[in-house]
Scaffold this motif. Structure first.
Motif, PDB file in Angstrom:
ATOM      1  N   HIS A 114      -4.952   6.391  -0.668  1.00  0.00           N
ATOM      2  CA  HIS A 114      -4.057   5.244  -0.534  1.00  0.00           C
ATOM      3  C   HIS A 114      -4.467   4.119  -1.470  1.00  0.00           C
ATOM      4  CE1 HIS A 114      -7.175   3.839   2.337  1.00  0.00           C
ATOM      5  NE2 HIS A 114      -6.708   2.621   2.111  1.00  0.00           N
ATOM      6  N   GLN A 157       0.491   5.730   0.257  1.00  0.00           N
ATOM      7  CA  GLN A 157      -0.425   6.755   0.745  1.00  0.00           C
ATOM      8  C   GLN A 157       0.158   8.142   0.561  1.00  0.00           C
ATOM      9  OE1 GLN A 157      -0.608   7.281   5.017  1.00  0.00           O
ATOM     10  NE2 GLN A 157      -2.796   7.693   4.946  1.00  0.00           N
ATOM     11  N   GLU A 171       0.836  -1.200   0.000  1.00  0.00           N
ATOM     12  CA  GLU A 171       0.000   0.000   0.000  1.00  0.00           C
ATOM     13  C   GLU A 171       0.873   1.253   0.000  1.00  0.00           C
ATOM     14  OE1 GLU A 171      -3.222   0.297   2.753  1.00  0.00           O
ATOM     15  OE2 GLU A 171      -4.024  -1.679   2.213  1.00  0.00           O
ATOM     16  N   ILE A 197      -1.518   0.824   5.833  1.00  0.00           N
ATOM     17  CA  ILE A 197      -0.499   1.854   6.028  1.00  0.00           C
ATOM     18  C   ILE A 197      -0.169   1.841   7.514  1.00  0.00           C
ATOM     19  CG2 ILE A 197       0.010   4.317   5.918  1.00  0.00           C
ATOM     20  CD1 ILE A 197      -0.244   3.067   3.159  1.00  0.00           C
TER      21      ILE A 197
END
Length: 196
Positions: free
Chosen positions: A95, A50, A48, A70
């Motif tokens: 994200h 972000q 992930e 995150i």
């Protein structure tokens, strides 16, 4: 601002505004950061990524988290960049989702917010929807001569082939508000940019 309703004739238009189902009109910088976050998530094998968009329109750095979330260290880095370095505060976060489905050889980005995404603490002080960058996965028919370039992640097996299309998902604490193909979203934003 963009009001997140399926069409402009929706009788729920005013209610959507009251429910904070809105997002500041994205700049080219925001769209570029979204594209870059997609690319980073793919290149990292589905981790992930972000960034924050600030109330003054500033865009933070993009950070990498874990496969399924995150983490607090990455979240703190992006927050410090926006607050302390760029002098802004978060309007909304963006994200990617990079969690793989069981058995997938390739990353499959889930196009809905997780329970963690919807925690109230993630929306404290914010008056806009948050954003997930993910993919819609469609199985392709089994053809004897396939074009592998249309399948960005390859295939799950020699018999099954999938095509993945970038999707943008707007959500709040209640869940998904609105989904759209990312290419349609960017076309809409650029088409109406002169109005903002």
């Amino acid at each position: 601002m963009i009001v997140l309703v399926p069409d402009t004739n929706s009788k729920d238009f005013l209610q959507a505004i009251r429910d904070l189902q809105v997002i500041d009109y994205p700049t080219e910088e925001v769209l570029g950061a979204m594209n870059h976050a997609f690319d980073l998530a793919i290149a990292s094998g589905g981790y992930e990524h972000q960034f924050f968009v600030g109330k003054k329109g500033k865009v933070s750095i993009i950070v990498q988290g874990l496969k399924d979330r995150i983490d607090s260290i990455a979240n703190r880095k992006v927050r410090v960049d926006l607050d302390s370095i760029k002098g802004d505060e978060p309007a909304y976060d963006v994200h990617t989702h990079g969690d793989s489905l069981a058995g997938d050889v390739i990353p499959y980005f889930k196009p809905d917010p997780s329970d963690t995404d919807r925690l109230a603490i993630n929306f404290r002080g914010r008056r806009q929807a948050s954003v997930i960058l993910s993919f819609e996965r469609k199985k392709l028919p089994n053809l004897s001569t396939g074009n592998s370039t249309s399948v960005p992640f390859g295939s799950g097996s020699s018999e099954e082939k999938f095509i993945y299309t970038r999707v943008i998902v707007f959500y709040n604490q209640k869940g998904t508000i609105f989904k759209q193909y990312f290419s349609d979203f960017t076309t809409f934003v650029r088409l109406h940019a002169h109005e903002n």
